[in-house]
Design an enzyme around this catalytic site. Structure first.
Site, PDB file in Angstrom:
ATOM      1  N   LYS A   1      59.222  50.521  52.553  1.00 28.19           N
ATOM      2  CA  LYS A   1      59.987  51.522  53.923  1.00 28.19           C
ATOM      3  C   LYS A   1      61.660  51.804  53.740  1.00 28.19           C
ATOM      4  CE  LYS A   1      58.524  47.855  56.038  1.00 28.19           C
ATOM      5  NZ  LYS A   1      57.846  46.962  55.423  1.00 28.19           N
TER       6      LYS A   1
ATOM      7  N   ARG B   1      57.333  43.422  64.403  1.00 25.02           N
ATOM      8  CA  ARG B   1      55.808  42.968  63.490  1.00 25.02           C
ATOM      9  C   ARG B   1      55.054  42.509  64.039  1.00 25.02           C
ATOM     10  NH1 ARG B   1      60.059  42.763  58.771  1.00 25.02           N
ATOM     11  NH2 ARG B   1      58.643  42.108  56.973  1.00 25.02           N
TER      12      ARG B   1
ATOM     13  N   ARG C   1      60.564  43.521  41.936  1.00 27.17           N
ATOM     14  CA  ARG C   1      61.661  44.328  42.543  1.00 27.17           C
ATOM     15  C   ARG C   1      62.857  43.179  42.754  1.00 27.17           C
ATOM     16  NH1 ARG C   1      60.690  45.065  49.231  1.00 27.17           N
ATOM     17  NH2 ARG C   1      61.252  42.473  49.905  1.00 27.17           N
TER      18      ARG C   1
ATOM     19  N   ARG D   1      64.776  37.983  45.456  1.00 28.23           N
ATOM     20  CA  ARG D   1      65.207  37.238  46.524  1.00 28.23           C
ATOM     21  C   ARG D   1      63.830  36.268  46.636  1.00 28.23           C
ATOM     22  NH1 ARG D   1      64.005  42.658  51.178  1.00 28.23           N
ATOM     23  NH2 ARG D   1      62.539  40.819  51.885  1.00 28.23           N
TER      24      ARG D   1
ATOM     25  N   ARG E   1      52.956  36.462  52.502  1.00 32.16           N
ATOM     26  CA  ARG E   1      54.202  37.626  52.667  1.00 32.16           C
ATOM     27  C   ARG E   1      52.826  38.745  53.389  1.00 32.16           C
ATOM     28  NH1 ARG E   1      58.484  39.657  49.786  1.00 32.16           N
ATOM     29  NH2 ARG E   1      59.263  41.069  51.705  1.00 32.16           N
TER      30      ARG E   1
HETATM   31  P1  AMP Z   1      61.982  43.005  54.953  1.00 30.11           P
HETATM   32  O1  AMP Z   1      63.601  42.905  55.007  1.00 30.11           O
HETATM   33  O2  AMP Z   1      61.665  43.245  55.925  1.00 30.11           O
HETATM   34  O3  AMP Z   1      60.817  42.245  54.487  1.00 30.11           O
HETATM   35  O4  AMP Z   1      61.927  41.562  55.703  1.00 30.11           O
HETATM   36  C1  AMP Z   1      62.086  40.072  55.084  1.00 30.11           C
HETATM   37  C2  AMP Z   1      62.030  39.029  56.122  1.00 30.11           C
HETATM   38  O5  AMP Z   1      62.768  38.627  57.105  1.00 30.11           O
HETATM   39  C3  AMP Z   1      60.595  38.635  56.716  1.00 30.11           C
HETATM   40  O6  AMP Z   1      59.954  38.154  55.994  1.00 30.11           O
HETATM   41  C4  AMP Z   1      60.589  37.754  57.711  1.00 30.11           C
HETATM   42  O7  AMP Z   1      60.461  36.727  57.409  1.00 30.11           O
HETATM   43  C5  AMP Z   1      62.360  38.231  58.623  1.00 30.11           C
HETATM   44  N1  AMP Z   1      61.552  39.315  59.695  1.00 30.11           N
HETATM   45  C6  AMP Z   1      62.615  40.972  59.342  1.00 30.11           C
HETATM   46  N2  AMP Z   1      62.065  41.223  60.474  1.00 30.11           N
HETATM   47  C7  AMP Z   1      61.207  40.403  61.070  1.00 30.11           C
HETATM   48  C8  AMP Z   1      60.791  40.614  62.516  1.00 30.11           C
HETATM   49  N3  AMP Z   1      60.496  41.789  63.241  1.00 30.11           N
HETATM   50  N4  AMP Z   1      60.601  39.472  62.816  1.00 30.11           N
HETATM   51  C9  AMP Z   1      60.119  38.020  62.561  1.00 30.11           C
HETATM   52  N5  AMP Z   1      60.711  37.739  61.067  1.00 30.11           N
HETATM   53  C10 AMP Z   1      61.582  39.006  60.603  1.00 30.11           C
END
Ligand code: AMP
Length: 213
Positions: free
Chosen positions: A13, A88, A127, A160, A171
Site C-alpha cells: 500500500k 483500520r 522488508r 521495523r 498483525r
Molecule cells: P503501517 O505502517 O500502516 O503498517 O502501520 C504500522 C502500525 O502503526 C500499525 O501496526 C499500528 O500499530 C499503527 N497504526 C497505523 N495506522 C493505524 C490506525 N489507523 N489505527 C491504529 N493503529 C494504527
C-alpha cells in the site's frame, strides 16, 4: 479525489500510495508514517503509540482519530487526499464518515489490495526500512546495491520492530479481526474497488489507476 487504501500489511500500500498520490496530485497521508515520525521525534504521541506498534496492535482510536482529523484540516488536503493505513476498524470508518459528512466532502473510492497470507509473510519478514528517508526495500525481492544501505539516500536500513516474525502473526490476526470488516462496510456503500497486489510495482499501479477510473 478522496481515496482510501486498504489491504493487509505488506500488500504494498505504501509503495502504491506514493504513485497514486503523485498521479492524482493529492497528499499521501499514512498514519503509520505519522506515528513513526513521532516515535523518532520522541513526542508524547510517539511515546504513547510505540508500545502498541511494537506489539503489532492498533493504537487506540481516541488517539488515531484526532490525529487524522487534524491532518485533514491542513491546506494540502483541501482538494483531496489519499489515506494509507486508516481507517483500520469500523469505529474509525464511522468517525471518518461523520467527519467528512460534516464538511460535505465524502469519499470517492476505497481501493482494496488483495494478497495471500503466505506471500504477505514472505514480503514482511524480508522488508527493510531506511532510518533516513523511510523508503522500503526487501532483502531478496528488492535488494539494495549495498547490503544494509538505502539506495535512495545512503541511510541505514533496519527491520521495523513490527516486522519481526512473532509480531507479523499478530498483525495479520488484527487485520482479519478488526480491519477486514471495513471492506464489506465500504462495499455496501458502493465505494469499494478491489485489485490483486501481485506483480511488478508499475503493473499494480496501472491496475489501480484503471480501477479508479
Ligand atoms: P503501517 O505502517 O500502516 O503498517 O502501520 C504500522 C502500525 O502503526 C500499525 O501496526 C499500528 O500499530 C499503527 N497504526 C497505523 N495506522 C493505524 C490506525 N489507523 N489505527 C491504529 N493503529 C494504527
Amino acid at each position: 479525489m478522496r481515496l482510501i487504501l486498504v489491504g493487509p500489511p505488506g500488500a504494498g500500500k505504501g509503495t502504491q500510495a506514493v504513485q497514486l498520490a503523485s498521479h492524482f496530485s493529492i497528499p499521501h497521508i499514512s498514519t503509520g508514517d505519522i506515528f513513526r515520525l513521532n516515535i523518532k521525534g520522541e513526542t508524547k504521541l510517539g511515546l504513547h503509540a510505540k508500545s502498541f506498534m511494537d506489539a503489532g496492535n492498533l493504537v487506540p482510536d481516541s488517539v488515531t482519530n484526532d490525529m487524522v482529523a487534524d491532518r485533514l484540516t491542513h491546506p494540502d488536503a483541501k482538494n483531496g487526499f489519499l489515506l494509507d493505513g486508516y481507517p483500520r476498524n469500523i469505529g474509525q470508518a464511522d468517525f471518518l464518515k461523520e467527519n467528512l459528512e460534516k464538511s460535505g466532502t465524502p469519499l470517492d473510492a476505497v481501493l482494496e489490495f488483495k494478497l495471500e497470507n503466505a506471500e504477505i509473510i514472505k514480503r514482511l519478514a524480508g522488508r527493510r526500512a531506511c532510518r533516513g528517508c523511510g523508503a522500503t526495500s526487501h532483502v531478496i525481492f528488492e535488494a539494495p546495491k549495498v547490503a544494509g544501505v538505502c539506495d535512495s539516500c545512503g541511510g541505514e536500513l533496519y527491520q521495523r520492530p513490527d516486522d519481526a516474525e512473532n509480531v507479523i502473526a499478530n498483525r495479520l490476526a488484527v487485520y482479519s479481526e478488526q480491519t477486514e470488516p471495513i471492506i464489506n462496510y465500504y462495499k455496501s456503500e458502493g465505494l469499494l474497488k478491489s485489485i490483486s497486489a501481485v506483480g511488478e510495482v508499475s503493473e499494480i499501479a496501472a491496475r489501480a489507476i484503471a480501477a479508479l477510473k
